[in-house]
Design an enzyme around this catalytic site. Structure first.
Site, PDB file in Angstrom:
ATOM      1  CB  THR A 245      -1.498   4.884   4.674  1.00 54.73           C
ATOM      2  OG1 THR A 245      -0.201   5.466   4.874  1.00 54.73           O
ATOM      3  CG2 THR A 245      -2.140   4.589   6.012  1.00 54.73           C
TER       4      THR A 245
ATOM      5  NE  ARG B  29       2.016  12.433   6.058  1.00 53.18           N
ATOM      6  CZ  ARG B  29       3.202  11.995   5.643  1.00 53.18           C
ATOM      7  NH1 ARG B  29       4.282  12.165   6.389  1.00 53.18           N
ATOM      8  NH2 ARG B  29       3.319  11.386   4.470  1.00 53.18           N
ATOM      9  CB  SER B  30      -0.819   7.841   9.070  1.00 53.16           C
ATOM     10  OG  SER B  30      -0.662   8.571   7.885  1.00 53.16           O
TER      11      SER B  30
ATOM     12  NE  ARG C 268      14.784  -3.288  -4.586  1.00 53.61           N
ATOM     13  CZ  ARG C 268      14.112  -2.327  -5.173  1.00 53.61           C
ATOM     14  NH1 ARG C 268      14.712  -1.534  -6.050  1.00 53.61           N
ATOM     15  NH2 ARG C 268      12.826  -2.154  -4.911  1.00 53.61           N
TER      16      ARG C 268
ATOM     17  CB  CYS D 179       8.275  -2.905  -9.948  1.00 54.86           C
ATOM     18  SG  CYS D 179       8.798  -1.228 -10.343  1.00 54.86           S
TER      19      CYS D 179
ATOM     20  N   GLY E  38       4.155   3.598 -10.502  1.00 53.05           N
ATOM     21  CA  GLY E  38       5.489   3.281  -9.974  1.00 53.05           C
ATOM     22  C   GLY E  38       6.113   4.440  -9.230  1.00 53.05           C
TER      23      GLY E  38
ATOM     24  CG  HIS F 218       6.268  -0.931 -14.539  1.00 54.87           C
ATOM     25  ND1 HIS F 218       5.457   0.179 -14.445  1.00 54.87           N
ATOM     26  CD2 HIS F 218       7.148  -0.848 -13.491  1.00 54.87           C
ATOM     27  CE1 HIS F 218       5.834   0.905 -13.388  1.00 54.87           C
ATOM     28  NE2 HIS F 218       6.838   0.307 -12.798  1.00 54.87           N
TER      29      HIS F 218
END
Length: 329
Positions: free
Chosen positions: A9, A37-38, A97, A126, A157, A234
């Site tokens: 979501t 909650r979703s 990462r 990104c 972002g 970006h």
């Protein structure tokens, strides 16, 4: 192929679903996963309605691939649980990462390093993705020594809250603030949190991740990351010093032959990359290609990409495509 999208979501999650559909990824069963909650809410994918499920339920379903965009803490806790049941996780957060045991992948550059044993694969930042894609062929040919990058990053972002702050400011509405200051008619030299060395986390990602992606510590990167009031995309001003000299015509040729790169570089017609043009596209756009006249073997470039697509969702889906094509899942 049973595919889970974790964080379905969120801004990136929504784009991930869109990209999976656009690229006809072989989804035979889709699990849309969100926070508690979703759970129970509905969303649609390729004309069908799906009910959002929780992480426990998703792990029990043992998907082949789980694409995560749910934040670092969720990834640290749940990616190993998915991996333990045989799922290959592609994680969009910064959690894994710089973990030396995990691969950090931009498919056009280093997907060939992936094996069946890689159960948690990290998607780079990104800003890093668009920069390294533009630098990859040039680094091979001329060998980078030092990169100086200044970014001009979209509010998308930061997330939905930041996009809402910008929209509120444009409309003259007082609302919740994602940033410590107004972003409309402003520029904030502040992406992510400040660290002890005076740099932000975003700036240090740009400094460290390229070395890992290229598996090469022989060059250095220094960064200043700035948030600007654009809704998507970006931009980066990149100054790169090489060990070997170059011809600009050859630089343009190498870039235009790099998969995923589009060269937009004609000052006579005011042709150069802009976020408004990159929006909704998967390519990385490069222009303003010119020699730095203040020192030898040094190049200036302007690099723009849609941060939610190639900067996040598309790169993750491309990793999944590589895994499928090479029978690694």
């Amino acid at each position: 192929m049973k595919v889970a999208v974790v964080g379905a979501t969120g801004m990136v999650g929504e784009v991930m679903l869109k990209v999976l559909a656009e690229r006809n990824f072989p989804v035979t069963e889709l699990l849309v996963v969100a926070s508690e909650r979703s759970v129970g809410k509905k969303l649609s994918f390729q004309g069908k309605e799906y009910t959002l499920i929780g992480l426990e339920t998703a792990v029990a379903a043992k998907p082949d691939v789980a694409i995560f965009s749910a934040g670092g803490d969720t990834s640290l806790e749940w990616a190993p649980k998915f991996a333990a049941v045989g799922t290959t996780v592609i994680d969009n957060s910064s959690a894994w990462r710089m973990d030396p045991t995990k691969k950090l992948v931009v498919p056009e550059i280093n997907a060939s390093e992936l094996t069946k044993e890689d159960k948690i694969i990290a998607n780079p930042n990104c800003s890093t993705i668009q920069m390294v894609l533009a630098l990859s062929s040039l680094h091979k040919k001329y060998k980078m020594k030092r990169v100086v990058v200044s970014t001009y990053q979209s509010v998308s972002g930061t997330g939905v809250k930041a996009v809402q702050q910008l929209e509120n400011e444009i409309a003259g509405i007082k609302g919740e603030m994602a940033y410590p200051y107004p972003i409309g008619k402003n520029a904030l030299p502040h992406c992510d949190v400040f660290l002890d060395n005076g740099y932000t986390k975003e700036e240090m990602k740009l400094a460290k991740e390229p070395q890992k992606i290229f598996n090469d510590n022989s060059f250095s990167v220094t960064a200043t990351a700035v948030r600007i009031p654009t809704a998507g995309g970006h931009s980066e001003s990149v100054n790169v010093e090489f060990e070997n000299d170059f011809e600009l015509s050859e630089v343009r040729r190498l870039l235009s032959e790099t998969p995923g790169i589009v060269v937009q570089d004609n000052t006579d017609t005011n042709t150069y990359p802009m976020p408004i043009y990159a929006h909704g596209k998967d390519d990385v756009f490069v222009g303003r290609i010119r020699r730095d006249e203040t020192q030898p073997n040094t190049l200036n470039m302007w690099i723009v990409a849609d941060n939610l697509r190639k900067g996040a969702a598309t790169n993750a889906v491309q990793i999944a495509e590589y895994l499928v094509q090479n029978q690694l899942v």
